[in-house]
Design an enzyme around this catalytic site. Structure first.
Site, short mmCIF file in Angstrom:
data_model
loop_
_atom_site.label_atom_id
_atom_site.label_comp_id
_atom_site.label_asym_id
_atom_site.label_seq_id
_atom_site.Cartn_x
_atom_site.Cartn_y
_atom_site.Cartn_z
N SER A 1 0.84 -1.21 0.00
CA SER A 1 0.00 0.00 0.00
C SER A 1 0.87 1.25 0.00
CB SER A 1 -0.88 0.01 1.26
OG SER A 1 -1.44 1.29 1.45
N GLN B 1 0.89 -0.33 -4.79
CA GLN B 1 -0.44 0.26 -4.96
C GLN B 1 -0.30 1.77 -4.89
OE1 GLN B 1 -2.08 1.78 -2.05
NE2 GLN B 1 -3.64 2.59 -3.43
N TYR C 1 -2.14 5.63 -4.93
CA TYR C 1 -3.19 6.64 -5.01
C TYR C 1 -2.56 7.79 -5.76
CZ TYR C 1 -6.03 4.19 -1.53
OH TYR C 1 -6.80 3.27 -0.88
N THR D 1 -5.23 2.55 -7.71
CA THR D 1 -6.55 2.30 -7.11
C THR D 1 -7.53 3.33 -7.65
OG1 THR D 1 -5.55 1.31 -5.18
CG2 THR D 1 -7.79 2.13 -4.92
N ARG E 1 -16.87 4.86 6.73
CA ARG E 1 -16.62 3.75 7.65
C ARG E 1 -16.98 4.23 9.05
NH1 ARG E 1 -10.96 3.01 4.62
NH2 ARG E 1 -11.82 2.63 2.56
N LYS F 1 -6.81 -1.02 -10.26
CA LYS F 1 -7.40 -1.84 -9.19
C LYS F 1 -8.70 -1.16 -8.74
CE LYS F 1 -6.39 -3.33 -4.43
NZ LYS F 1 -7.27 -2.49 -3.60
N SER G 1 -12.24 -5.34 -8.09
CA SER G 1 -12.17 -5.12 -6.65
C SER G 1 -13.19 -4.06 -6.24
CB SER G 1 -10.76 -4.63 -6.27
OG SER G 1 -10.68 -4.27 -4.90
N HIS H 1 -12.55 -2.89 -3.08
CA HIS H 1 -11.79 -2.42 -1.94
C HIS H 1 -12.21 -3.16 -0.66
CE1 HIS H 1 -9.16 1.29 -1.39
NE2 HIS H 1 -9.20 0.83 -0.15
N ARG I 1 -15.12 -1.60 1.31
CA ARG I 1 -14.84 -0.43 2.15
C ARG I 1 -15.17 0.88 1.45
NH1 ARG I 1 -11.21 -1.78 6.22
NH2 ARG I 1 -9.87 0.05 6.15
N ASP J 1 -10.08 -9.56 -6.22
CA ASP J 1 -9.93 -9.70 -4.76
C ASP J 1 -11.29 -9.47 -4.10
OD1 ASP J 1 -10.45 -6.95 -4.21
OD2 ASP J 1 -8.34 -6.44 -4.08
N ARG K 1 -11.49 -16.61 1.44
CA ARG K 1 -11.22 -17.10 2.80
C ARG K 1 -10.91 -18.59 2.81
NH1 ARG K 1 -11.12 -12.35 2.81
NH2 ARG K 1 -12.44 -10.90 4.00
N GLY L 1 -6.77 -9.74 1.14
CA GLY L 1 -6.44 -8.58 1.96
C GLY L 1 -6.43 -8.90 3.44
N ARG L 2 -7.61 -8.93 4.06
CA ARG L 2 -7.69 -9.07 5.52
C ARG L 2 -6.99 -10.32 6.07
NH1 ARG L 2 -12.32 -6.74 3.76
NH2 ARG L 2 -13.00 -4.77 4.70
C1 FMN Z 1 -7.43 -2.46 6.47
C2 FMN Z 1 -7.41 -2.38 4.98
C3 FMN Z 1 -6.62 -1.45 4.37
C4 FMN Z 1 -6.60 -1.36 2.98
N1 FMN Z 1 -5.76 -0.47 2.39
C5 FMN Z 1 -5.74 -0.37 1.05
C6 FMN Z 1 -4.88 0.55 0.42
O1 FMN Z 1 -4.11 1.25 1.07
N2 FMN Z 1 -4.94 0.64 -0.92
C7 FMN Z 1 -5.77 -0.15 -1.68
O2 FMN Z 1 -5.81 -0.03 -2.89
N3 FMN Z 1 -6.57 -1.05 -1.10
C8 FMN Z 1 -6.57 -1.18 0.23
N4 FMN Z 1 -7.37 -2.12 0.81
C9 FMN Z 1 -8.18 -3.03 -0.03
C10 FMN Z 1 -7.38 -4.31 -0.35
O3 FMN Z 1 -6.33 -4.04 -1.23
C11 FMN Z 1 -8.28 -5.36 -1.01
O4 FMN Z 1 -8.92 -4.79 -2.12
C12 FMN Z 1 -9.33 -5.94 -0.07
O5 FMN Z 1 -8.82 -6.03 1.24
C13 FMN Z 1 -9.75 -7.32 -0.54
O6 FMN Z 1 -10.78 -7.82 0.25
P1 FMN Z 1 -10.55 -8.87 1.46
O7 FMN Z 1 -10.02 -8.09 2.60
O8 FMN Z 1 -11.92 -9.40 1.69
O9 FMN Z 1 -9.59 -9.93 0.97
C14 FMN Z 1 -7.41 -2.22 2.20
C15 FMN Z 1 -8.20 -3.18 2.83
C16 FMN Z 1 -8.21 -3.27 4.21
C17 FMN Z 1 -9.06 -4.32 4.85
C1 COI Z 2 -5.19 5.02 3.97
C2 COI Z 2 -6.48 4.41 3.54
C3 COI Z 2 -7.15 5.22 2.49
C4 COI Z 2 -6.18 3.04 3.12
C5 COI Z 2 -7.30 2.31 2.51
O1 COI Z 2 -7.38 2.19 1.31
C6 COI Z 2 -8.32 1.72 3.35
O2 COI Z 2 -8.33 1.92 4.57
O3 COI Z 2 -9.20 1.04 2.77
#
Ligand code: FMN
Ligand code: COI
Length: 412
Positions: A119, A141, A143, A169, A178, A276, A298, A300, A303, A331, A335, A354-355
């Protein structure tokens, strides 16, 4: 006589045999702020849940009496042989989970021969991550900031450090809502740093006096910034005034014509440019038209836009639109190893998680990420063998059937 087990099937952590168990362990290891930040989705969280539940709509049609004594789970990515068609998705601020942070993830990925996404909001410098990940493929990744100069510097550093691609992204013109993050007044504790911003551009999330949430964060003080671990000898400019977290993560001005062209000029040929956050066939066609090297389907991790389609449900229209012209990755909600199999059967070339990596870190640092990768890898291999498939490229839609609503259950 004992039944034959697949290679790797003996090496268990008896306290943690599934990703669902890993999630539960991690839950108890993290403080509330971190746990809520990592685990929540936007608004009601329905897209986050549906990402996971979408896999329960499909059943596998196994084929039998094929020689499956040699199952090859490997998949080439960026000219490297990845041990499985899956990588670790970029997630921000991994040192909140464990002091190993992004370095732990990078080392675990290297050991498991699994690609890693970093990230741009990492708590470790991209150079240190590249070093820890060695010749294992890593992508940055991105921004794309409104200030091109900031993005330019980051891209140049990534090139120098050997990143294979940037994943731009594109689902974050604004940050999703959130609610737990807002209610908790989430802050990055002052001893952690967003490590990849130069001192003149860095958001100091968690500046004690001023920020109530990432959205209101301010720039770090020079004294703190100097601890960030830069080691490339570049001159850094001291902070000049407050800037917001938003101004870095989200950029509502982004568009295909001006920004993708600029990014390609900046990155190519050393690094590929991917997007992405694609969720429709229409945007997939535009991505091909604008010459990106690949797409990650994706939302995200649920989120951003709550109410958006689960990624597994969006995948088929993207695959159809792209017609094999560029790779399509996905993505969201993976799980179990069977989830990887299902995503590939629906046309994905590769998956990212991701998680689960964050939960692995929270559970046992680097060793926890290794465990997470081993679980998914073993499950995927077993799934291939039991489904009668010995090569990843042979996983196709013939192996799947969609079931009626009454038969759906995530825990299959
Ligand atoms: C805590 C957290 C932080 C994330 N930060 C970023 C990020 O900085 N940039 C980004 O493109 N995606 C971010 N993502 C999204 C992940 O790259 C990914 O798309 C997503 O986690 C996939 O879903 P999953 O958690 O169900 O596997 C983040 C996701 C989480 C849970
Ligand atoms: C710093 C945040 C924007 C990172 C992110 O993409 C997220 O928390 O989903």
């Amino acid at each position: 006589m004992a039944m034959k087990k697949m290679e790797g099937q003996g090496d268990h952590d008896l306290n943690c045999l599934t990703i669902d168990e890993l999630e539960k362990h991690a839950y108890n290891m993290m403080d509330k702020q971190t746990r809520d930040y990592y685990n929540e989705g936007a608004d009601s969280g329905s897209t986050l849940r549906e990402n996971i539940e979408a896999f329960g709509k499909y059943r596998i049609r196994p084929r039998v009496l094929r020689d499956v004594s040699n199952v090859d789970t490997s998949k080439d990515i960026f000219g490297h042989k990845n041990s499985i068609p899956m990588g670790v998705a970029p997630t921000a601020m991994q040192r909140l989970a464990h002091s190993d942070g992004e370095l732990g993830t990078a080392r675990a990925c290297k050991k498991a021969k699994v690609a890693m996404g970093l990230s741009s909001f990492a708590t470790t410098t991209l150079e240190d991550v590249a070093e820890a990940n060695g010749d294992n493929p890593h992508v940055l990744q991105l921004y794309l900031f409104e200030s091109r100069e900031h993005s330019h510097k980051l891209i140049q550093r990534a090139k120098k450090a050997g990143y294979k691609a940037v994943f731009l992204t594109v689902d974050t013109p604004f940050l999703g809502r959130r609610n737990l993050e807002i209610r908790n007044q989430f802050k990055l504790p002052p001893h952690f740093k967003i490590a990849n911003f130069a001192e003149d551009e860095e958001p100091a999330m968690g500046d004690e006096q001023t920020s109530n949430s990432p959205n209101q964060a301010r720039q770090r003080k020079p004294k703190e910034a100097s601890k960030a671990g830069y080691h490339d000898g570049e001159k850094r400019v001291l902070p000049t005034g407050p800037i917001t977290f938003h101004s870095h993560a989200s950029n509502p001005t982004l568009c295909w014509e001006k920004d993708i062209e600029w990014l390609k000029q900046e990155c190519c040929p050393e690094m590929e440019v991917w997007v992405k956050g694609i969720a429709t066939g229409e945007d997939a066609i535009l991505a091909v038209h604008h010459g990106v090297s690949g797409i990650v389907v994706s939302n995200h991790g649920g989120r951003q836009l709550n109410g958006a389609l689960a990624t597994l449900d969006a995948l088929p229209e993207v695959v159809e639109a792209v017609q094999g012209k560029i790779p399509v990755h996905v993505d969201g909600g993976i799980r179990h190893g069977t989830d990887i199999f299902k995503a590939l059967a629906l046309g994905a070339d590769f998956c990212w998680v991701g998680r689960p990596a964050l939960w692995g870190l929270a559970y046992k640092g680097q060793a926890g990420v290794e465990l997470m990768l081993r679980l998914l890898s073993d499950e995927f291999k077993l799934c291939m063998g039991l489904a009668g498939v010995t090569r990843v490229q042979d996983i196709s839609k013939e192996y799947l059937v969609k079931v009626s609503i009454s038969m759906r259950d995530r825990k299959v």
